[in-house]
Design a protein around this motif. Sequence first.
Motif, short mmCIF file in Angstrom:
data_model
loop_
_atom_site.label_atom_id
_atom_site.label_comp_id
_atom_site.label_asym_id
_atom_site.label_seq_id
_atom_site.Cartn_x
_atom_site.Cartn_y
_atom_site.Cartn_z
N THR A 193 48.45 65.80 36.62
CA THR A 193 49.32 66.42 37.46
C THR A 193 48.82 66.34 39.00
N PHE A 194 47.85 66.32 39.28
CA PHE A 194 47.32 66.46 40.85
C PHE A 194 46.42 65.15 40.67
N PRO A 195 46.05 64.75 42.04
CA PRO A 195 45.08 63.61 42.05
C PRO A 195 43.76 63.61 41.51
N ASN A 196 43.24 65.21 41.75
CA ASN A 196 42.11 65.24 41.10
C ASN A 196 41.87 65.54 40.02
N ILE A 197 42.88 65.58 38.86
CA ILE A 197 42.67 65.47 37.53
C ILE A 197 43.35 64.36 36.89
N LYS A 198 43.44 63.14 37.58
CA LYS A 198 44.02 61.95 36.87
C LYS A 198 42.95 61.30 35.89
N ILE A 199 43.52 60.68 34.80
CA ILE A 199 42.42 60.35 34.00
C ILE A 199 42.91 58.76 33.71
N ASP A 200 42.07 58.26 33.24
CA ASP A 200 42.39 56.94 32.53
C ASP A 200 42.65 57.00 30.77
N HIS A 201 43.92 56.98 30.72
CA HIS A 201 44.42 57.41 29.29
C HIS A 201 43.66 56.61 28.19
N ASN A 202 43.50 55.18 28.17
CA ASN A 202 42.88 54.37 27.29
C ASN A 202 41.44 54.70 27.07
N LYS A 203 40.90 54.95 28.21
CA LYS A 203 39.31 55.38 27.92
C LYS A 203 39.32 56.75 27.41
N ALA A 204 40.03 57.44 27.73
CA ALA A 204 39.66 58.89 27.25
C ALA A 204 40.18 58.84 25.49
N VAL A 205 41.02 58.28 25.17
CA VAL A 205 41.45 57.96 23.78
C VAL A 205 40.19 57.21 23.14
N GLU A 206 39.87 56.17 23.72
CA GLU A 206 38.63 55.49 23.19
C GLU A 206 37.28 56.41 22.99
N ARG A 207 37.07 57.01 24.10
CA ARG A 207 35.97 57.87 24.00
C ARG A 207 35.83 58.83 22.91
N PHE A 208 37.27 59.57 22.65
CA PHE A 208 37.24 60.42 21.66
C PHE A 208 37.02 59.72 20.44
N ARG A 209 37.58 58.50 20.20
CA ARG A 209 37.41 57.78 18.90
C ARG A 209 36.05 57.44 18.72
N LYS A 210 35.27 57.07 19.61
CA LYS A 210 33.93 56.78 19.40
C LYS A 210 33.19 57.89 19.29
N ALA A 211 33.63 59.25 19.11
CA ALA A 211 33.11 60.28 18.76
C ALA A 211 33.64 60.92 17.40
N ASP A 212 34.45 59.94 16.98
CA ASP A 212 34.97 60.49 15.40
C ASP A 212 36.34 61.51 15.73
N LYS A 213 36.83 61.60 16.84
CA LYS A 213 37.73 62.63 16.91
C LYS A 213 39.09 61.89 17.53
N ASP A 214 40.16 62.63 17.24
CA ASP A 214 41.41 62.00 17.50
C ASP A 214 42.29 62.67 18.70
N LEU A 215 42.31 62.16 19.86
CA LEU A 215 42.82 62.63 20.90
C LEU A 215 44.30 62.11 21.08
N GLN A 216 45.01 63.01 21.20
CA GLN A 216 46.76 62.76 21.23
C GLN A 216 47.04 63.00 22.70
N LEU A 217 47.72 61.94 23.37
CA LEU A 217 48.43 62.32 24.73
C LEU A 217 49.86 62.03 24.61
N VAL A 218 50.45 63.31 24.63
CA VAL A 218 51.87 63.31 24.10
C VAL A 218 52.47 63.27 25.61
N LYS A 219 53.61 62.27 25.33
CA LYS A 219 54.34 61.86 26.55
C LYS A 219 55.34 62.90 27.13
#
Length: 226
Positions: A193-219
Amino acid sequence: MKLSYYGHSCFAVELKGKKVLFDPFISPNELAKDIDPAQVEADNILISHGHQDHIADAVDIAKRTQATVISNFEIITWLQDKGIENVVPMNLGGLVELDFGKVKYVNAVHSSMLPDGSYGGNPGGFVVMADECNFYYAGDTALTLDMQLIPRYTKLDLAILPIGDCLTMGIEDAITTCDFIQCNKVMGVHYDTFPNIKIDHNKAVERFRKADKDLQLVKIGDTVNF
């Protein structure tokens, strides 16, 4: 459980035929410009804390829909002064039974000031226990050991966690939260929403996957089933 995402930390779920809206911040959010808050329905509105980016549209939606608003005592008092009549004041550790299920108001490590600068009480999160789904909406929070208490009274199906970092916990602490609350299915909120909380969506999902967790980023604007 059907969930509609309106951007930032604002979403609605349908439970027992009731529309339950969380942290209504829509009209000031440029990323949610295609969402008309005047079309958002609610039977209940839950507000985690007093910051503008969680309460901006609360008064207008509550007045239009006559929804029951659930939040901490200070926020409820502020809303009553603005003409909101259907309210349930809570404080940390409290539990209420509503027409859609049980709601427990739990600790969040953050701050809370209302849009006019007045005191917003203690920030919190909500654990919702309903027939359709048990879920934890953390609100805005840092990682805290208090999260380990949640599995003592309910088994979660879903966790809705802030992941944008800077103003709340980020990806790594959200992953640790999953271990604390014993829930590996996550919907991310409070990012981009704001510049200081922007994330890389693909990296976030992959990091959760590597921890055996499922991250959903809903549009924003989408409705999904959890």
